[in-house]
Design an enzyme around this catalytic site. Structure first.
Site, mmCIF file in Angstrom:
data_model
loop_
_atom_site.group_PDB
_atom_site.id
_atom_site.type_symbol
_atom_site.label_atom_id
_atom_site.label_comp_id
_atom_site.label_asym_id
_atom_site.label_seq_id
_atom_site.Cartn_x
_atom_site.Cartn_y
_atom_site.Cartn_z
ATOM 1 N N THR A 1 -3.397 -3.392 19.187
ATOM 2 C CA THR A 1 -3.659 -4.759 19.665
ATOM 3 C C THR A 1 -2.936 -5.036 20.965
ATOM 4 O OG1 THR A 1 -4.017 -5.556 17.429
ATOM 5 C CG2 THR A 1 -3.386 -7.199 19.037
ATOM 6 N N TYR B 1 -11.297 -9.219 18.438
ATOM 7 C CA TYR B 1 -10.909 -8.447 19.614
ATOM 8 C C TYR B 1 -11.107 -6.972 19.312
ATOM 9 C CZ TYR B 1 -6.747 -7.097 17.048
ATOM 10 O OH TYR B 1 -5.904 -6.581 16.112
ATOM 11 N N SER C 1 -4.696 1.351 15.297
ATOM 12 C CA SER C 1 -3.860 2.274 14.512
ATOM 13 C C SER C 1 -4.343 2.436 13.073
ATOM 14 C CB SER C 1 -2.387 1.868 14.558
ATOM 15 O OG SER C 1 -2.125 0.782 13.716
ATOM 16 N N THR D 1 -0.112 -2.208 15.272
ATOM 17 C CA THR D 1 0.897 -2.626 14.295
ATOM 18 C C THR D 1 0.565 -2.196 12.862
ATOM 19 O OG1 THR D 1 -0.145 -4.784 13.968
ATOM 20 C CG2 THR D 1 1.551 -4.626 15.678
ATOM 21 N N ASP D 2 -0.709 -1.862 12.601
ATOM 22 C CA ASP D 2 -1.101 -1.611 11.204
ATOM 23 C C ASP D 2 -0.389 -0.406 10.593
ATOM 24 O OD1 ASP D 2 -2.753 -3.780 11.250
ATOM 25 O OD2 ASP D 2 -4.608 -2.653 11.506
ATOM 26 N N LYS E 1 5.208 -3.806 7.845
ATOM 27 C CA LYS E 1 4.332 -4.914 8.228
ATOM 28 C C LYS E 1 4.101 -5.735 6.962
ATOM 29 C CE LYS E 1 0.177 -6.177 10.726
ATOM 30 N NZ LYS E 1 -0.990 -5.763 11.504
ATOM 31 N N GLU F 1 11.823 2.461 -16.897
ATOM 32 C CA GLU F 1 10.596 2.076 -17.613
ATOM 33 C C GLU F 1 9.709 3.286 -17.892
ATOM 34 O OE1 GLU F 1 8.517 -1.705 -16.882
ATOM 35 O OE2 GLU F 1 9.714 -1.751 -15.056
HETATM 36 C C1 SIN Z 1 -2.525 -4.436 15.694
HETATM 37 O O1 SIN Z 1 -2.185 -3.637 16.542
HETATM 38 O O2 SIN Z 1 -1.884 -5.505 15.551
HETATM 39 C C2 SIN Z 1 -3.657 -4.240 14.723
HETATM 40 C C3 SIN Z 1 -4.577 -3.146 15.094
HETATM 41 C C4 SIN Z 1 -3.895 -1.827 15.166
HETATM 42 O O3 SIN Z 1 -3.050 -1.522 14.337
HETATM 43 O O4 SIN Z 1 -4.240 -1.064 16.087
#
Ligand code: SIN
Length: 334
Positions: free
Chosen positions: A17, A30, A63, A96-97, A169, A291
């Site tokens: 992103t 996007y 990602s 970020t993923d 995340k 457990e």
């Molecule tokens: C992001 O970057 O926030 C989401 C999409 C990705 O992980 O490329």
């Protein structure tokens, strides 16, 4: 007086992103991985005051499409750049993923102590209030700072600094999407300067027994994740056990699952598939033999590693051993 040369920071771009573009500045939709590394750097002219940047486009993907092939390329480039005395630090721009997974993978296979910083953004580059340029500035400032050295790969997002092992995340949208829920943040960036709270006890560097070379030699073991829920049956586990070297259970609570699923995992373990129990809860500790009777069933407890990181550690651990007791010792150490 001759001017002092700025430190060289290598920026390896992979997409995400942070490099995403929208149809207009306010829409939610996007496309990740649209802009090039030079576009990203062009949006932060202030970098010219703190570093000499050497930019490389390693990939340009969202990602969610991160692959072991890209990890191989990244690990090789990081290794080479760590051995280049002219390079002071490395920044990796990333979606970020799966950013936490790439960071943890690199923390296990990169044996150098030169600073590596991963960075992304929750808002696309074209959004109103896009935070990517500030995050990128902080990442470069962190990568060149002496206090960051020897801590393994770090992640900087939204002015927070996280250790690779700890970061998760935790939200699908919004700026506060990252947390280190078990052991806390590494520190914060303030005015482009890092302030560290603690030294991480789980930085591996030279001590790591894993490497890309070992992965290539043995082949990358196949490790899959099974997500537990009410009424989970064993057929999916039986199916996976026929193809996988290892299975990570994203279990309920303390890494648990239905009796049927536990029985399916026991069959898998009996057939030589490594079984690691983690938790789908997002934080906390999966305790051994509480457990679930891990010792009797031949399972491994992931302790406080989340399922996606337990998958990576198991994949690397399987290049060293298949013995459940030895695998448990690895999960106790890393
Ligand atoms: C992001 O970057 O926030 C989401 C999409 C990705 O992980 O490329």
């Amino acid at each position: 007086m001759p001017e002092r040369a700025l430190p060289v920071i290598a920026v390896l771009a992979t997409g995400g992103t942070i490099a995403g573009a929208q149809a207009d500045a306010t829409s939610a939709g996007y496309k990740a991985g649209t802009f090039s590394v030079n576009d990203l750097l062009g949006a932060v002219p202030q970098l010219a005051g703190i570093a000499e940047i050497r930019a490389e486009q390693v990939a340009n993907v969202g990602s969610q499409n991160m692959t072991h092939d890209v990890w191989r390329t990244l690990a090789q480039r990081v290794d080479t750049l760590c051995q280049d005395p002219s390079v002071a630090g490395i920044v990796i721009t990333h979606g970020t993923d799966t950013l936490e997974e790439t960071a943890y993978f690199l923390s296990l296979v990169n044996r150098h102590d030169k600073t590596v910083v991963l960075v992304g953004a929750m808002r696309p580059a074209t959004a109103l209030g896009a935070e990517g340029p500030a995050n990128l500035y902080n990442a470069v400032a962190l990568a060149r700072h002496p206090d960051a050295r020897g801590r393994g790969p770090l992640v900087v997002m939204n002015e927070d600094i996280h250790y690779a092992r700890e970061i998760q995340k935790i939200a699908s949208a919004g700026l506060c999407a990252f947390s280190s829920p078990n052991r806390g943040r590494a520190g914060v960036m303030h005015g482009g300067v890092p302030n560290f709270y603690s030294r991480n006890a789980t930085t591996f560097g030279e001590q790591s027994e894993f490497s890309l070379a070992l992965l290539e030699k043995t082949g990358w073991p196949r490790v899959d994740i099974v997500y537990a829920y009410a009424n989970l049956q064993a057929d999916l586990i039986d199916f996976l056990a026929s193809a996988a070297d290892g299975i990570v259970l994203a279990g309920v609570g303390d890494g648990n699952a239905t009796d049927l699923a536990i029985e399916g995992l026991r069959r898998a373990a009996d057939d030589g598939v490594a079984v690691v129990r983690s938790s789908r809860t997002g934080s906390g500790f999966v305790a051994r033999d509480v457990e679930v009777d891990d010792a009797a069933l031949g399972f491994v407890a992931a302790r406080d590693l989340n399922p996606q990181k337990a998958r990576i550690l198991l994949m690397l651990a399987l290049t060293v051993t298949r013995d459940p007791a030895a695998l448990q010792q690895i999960f106790d150490r890393y």
